[in-house]
Design an enzyme around this catalytic site. Sequence first.
Site, PDB file in Angstrom:
ATOM      1  N   SER A  81      66.790  44.830  46.128  1.00 23.19           N
ATOM      2  CA  SER A  81      67.413  44.862  47.452  1.00 23.19           C
ATOM      3  C   SER A  81      67.327  43.443  48.023  1.00 23.19           C
ATOM      4  O   SER A  81      66.811  42.550  47.359  1.00 23.19           O
ATOM      5  CB  SER A  81      66.608  45.855  48.277  1.00 23.19           C
ATOM      6  OG  SER A  81      67.119  45.914  49.545  1.00 23.19           O
ATOM      7  N   LYS A 114      78.285  39.668  53.432  1.00 22.13           N
ATOM      8  CA  LYS A 114      77.577  40.855  52.940  1.00 22.13           C
ATOM      9  C   LYS A 114      78.469  42.056  53.228  1.00 22.13           C
ATOM     10  O   LYS A 114      78.681  42.434  54.368  1.00 22.13           O
ATOM     11  CB  LYS A 114      76.239  41.011  53.658  1.00 22.13           C
ATOM     12  CG  LYS A 114      75.389  42.129  53.090  1.00 22.13           C
ATOM     13  CD  LYS A 114      74.004  42.107  53.715  1.00 22.13           C
ATOM     14  CE  LYS A 114      73.059  43.088  53.059  1.00 22.13           C
ATOM     15  NZ  LYS A 114      73.524  44.448  53.013  1.00 22.13           N
TER      16      LYS A 114
HETATM   17  S1  IVH Z   1      73.280  39.756  45.991  1.00 20.66           S
HETATM   18  C1  IVH Z   1      68.980  40.988  44.325  1.00 20.66           C
HETATM   19  N1  IVH Z   1      75.401  39.472  47.439  1.00 20.66           N
HETATM   20  O1  IVH Z   1      73.364  44.229  49.751  1.00 20.66           O
HETATM   21  C2  IVH Z   1      70.089  41.450  45.119  1.00 20.66           C
HETATM   22  N2  IVH Z   1      74.293  41.554  47.557  1.00 20.66           N
HETATM   23  O2  IVH Z   1      70.852  44.933  51.028  1.00 20.66           O
HETATM   24  C3  IVH Z   1      71.327  40.783  44.683  1.00 20.66           C
HETATM   25  N3  IVH Z   1      75.364  43.186  49.015  1.00 20.66           N
HETATM   26  O3  IVH Z   1      71.936  45.840  47.019  1.00 20.66           O
HETATM   27  C4  IVH Z   1      72.420  41.177  45.548  1.00 20.66           C
HETATM   28  N4  IVH Z   1      77.047  41.936  49.624  1.00 20.66           N
HETATM   29  O4  IVH Z   1      74.486  45.851  47.184  1.00 20.66           O
HETATM   30  C5  IVH Z   1      74.423  40.304  47.094  1.00 20.66           C
HETATM   31  N5  IVH Z   1      77.328  39.055  48.639  1.00 20.66           N
HETATM   32  C6  IVH Z   1      76.356  39.887  48.287  1.00 20.66           C
HETATM   33  C7  IVH Z   1      76.271  41.203  48.792  1.00 20.66           C
HETATM   34  C8  IVH Z   1      75.210  41.999  48.406  1.00 20.66           C
HETATM   35  C9  IVH Z   1      76.483  43.117  49.750  1.00 20.66           C
HETATM   36  C10 IVH Z   1      74.490  44.372  48.941  1.00 20.66           C
HETATM   37  C11 IVH Z   1      73.970  44.641  47.574  1.00 20.66           C
HETATM   38  C12 IVH Z   1      72.479  44.783  47.731  1.00 20.66           C
HETATM   39  C13 IVH Z   1      72.356  45.007  49.201  1.00 20.66           C
HETATM   40  C14 IVH Z   1      71.011  44.589  49.709  1.00 20.66           C
END
Ligand code: IVH
Length: 668
Positions: A81, A114
């Site tokens: 997460s 995000k």
């Molecule tokens: S990187 C180690 N990049 O947010 C985690 N996540 O709250 C790598 N998410 O589980 C994730 N946009 O599903 C990443 N640009 C983005 C994202 C993103 C949405 C989500 C993802 C993650 C969650 C965490």
Amino acid sequence: MKDILRRITYLREEIGRHNDLYYDKNNPEVSDTEYDLLVKELEHLENENPLFVLKNSPTKKVSGFASSTFSQVKHQVPMLSLDNTYSKEEIVKWYDRVVKKLTHKKIKFVVEPKIDGLSASLTYLNGILAVGSTRGDGQTGEDITENIKTVKGIPSKLKIENFPALFEVRGEVYINKTDFENLNKLILDHGEQKFANPRNAASGSLRQKNPYVTSLRNLRFFAHSFGKVDGKSFNNQFEFLRFCKECGFCLQDGLKEANSLDEIFQYIDAMLNKRDLFNYEIDGLVIKVDSFLDQKELGSTNKSPRWAIAFKFPAKQATTKLNKIRVQVGRTGIITPSAILEPVILAGVTISHATLHNFEEIKRLNVNEGDIVLIERAGDVIPKIVKVVNKNSEGFFESPKKCPSCDSDIVKENEEEVAYRCINPDCPAQFRRHLIHFVSRDAMDIEGFGASLIDQLLKEGKIHAISDIYRLTYEDFINLKLFKEKKANNIIKSIISSKHRRLSNLVFALGIRHVGQKTSEIIAERFNSMDSIFNASLEDFKKVPEIGEVLAVSLNNFFKNPSVYQVISTLKAVGVNMVELDKEKVGSVFNNKIFVLTGELKNYTRENASEIIKSLGGKITSSISKKTDYVLLGEDAGSKLQKAKELNIKVIDEVKFEKLIREQNVNM
Ligand code: IVH
């Protein structure tokens, strides 16, 4: 101590319950912010009381789980997460930690929107999509391969020649805002419960037993990270993203490189203003260290990487109590309910009202006074109630059977109509609304004539008909609360100058059903005078290309109504302009003439007079020159008058000015 333990236990259970509602049932009871607050509180209490920390605390592991509806997939690399925060100070602290650890070099960052969807992992074996899974608890996810194959932006085969033997790409499955609205409409038509937000809709749609249902939901995918990869390596996030694009994945808009904390904040501020412009829900920004070597050096906890942090935007949803359902009568008699809420802060604004649309909506939401509700504010739109989260009330809200203002009968225009309407043409509430509309900026634009002044004048019995506005005198105002000489004079000036508004403004001010500003302009331009509008037949209205059947009927009904004729005649009698002042057709008196105003005018404010001159094709300058055509003279004029005389420029007073305006009207 006992209290702290009790609170920790409560928070753990409550967070667990919300996780279940969010991840499994796609039906959350609280907003993301409220959930994050619970987690932050638990984190804080656990930090202060390490003895009470359990290994499986929600603060120590990835939330969610793999349900038994699908077979399970073990992730080769855990799906973590992200740490998240709503505060810029926390970003500074994170940045400082990163810089401290990576002392040796200049650090580059990637800032990514995000997206509010759900994460999925896609495994490609020799370039072919083999498995698609959800995050689950981060270690084990659900096998949703068949459903994943229906998602847009996911190639079934990588579109490159030299594909890696194994490529596990991760990203976000989401639904567009428009597709979300359409889906909810469809769901409502089937009498089912709407999805509270796009994230729930995406999750509910992706985790369907029948992939055909998923295929109808228009889900989409953006790549943002990866799991296990064999046969290919990347140096940094940007390189990885470029590779994804070559493979045929969609990348999100708004990816940004940043080289300093300042640049990160600049981008955060820019995106805060832009978030509503995207056709998908963005709930924040993810800031990542770009270099994978740097990422490795920083490492991860069991729950989240140290090389990334999510800055969350202010929430658009919140829960609060519905204190009262207020029923109001609109200008055209439509009776609308609205919700008075216990004030709550939403996206930085205190909210105390929400729309309820109509009585069907109240029934559908099964909401009543006293209930705890989830509200949402999207963009600048008035907040709406998403659903009831805690039913405190008993029974249903009783829709009114009579007009709440005048107790007259209320009717539905036809069967398809959901709104009820008060049929009494003399309904005081309608009249009040009508006055508010009549004086408003795009209508007759009487500055300072707001709702509270209207309420005072109605209470004092000074206004019984629209035209009474133009019969109000200085004495009527000076005796009102909070009125002094200047204010009373100014309002009289505003009233007088509103008599010269364009015909289109008057048509709009009349508040004809279905007739907005644009249509008012079309009508004024086409018919040129109020007399011709009155003489027009239904056929004449229909002949106007921009006017359709409904509008033509509405216009015809309106202007054939004897009481409307009465209203217009009295407005004419008090001197309200009844003809279109077309700049092209106006005689030479104002057209392209340059005016200078000097001294204090009695009946006009400077803005009023300038507006009138401009609307008649004239121009205003501030100083007198040989090019000046007219000087409009008020009281106590200074040196300008002298100069005008020297240059032999025509000087007119207010009486002459008004005469000129009237002549324009007659000349038409
Ligand atoms: S990187 C180690 N990049 O947010 C985690 N996540 O709250 C790598 N998410 O589980 C994730 N946009 O599903 C990443 N640009 C983005 C994202 C993103 C949405 C989500 C993802 C993650 C969650 C965490």
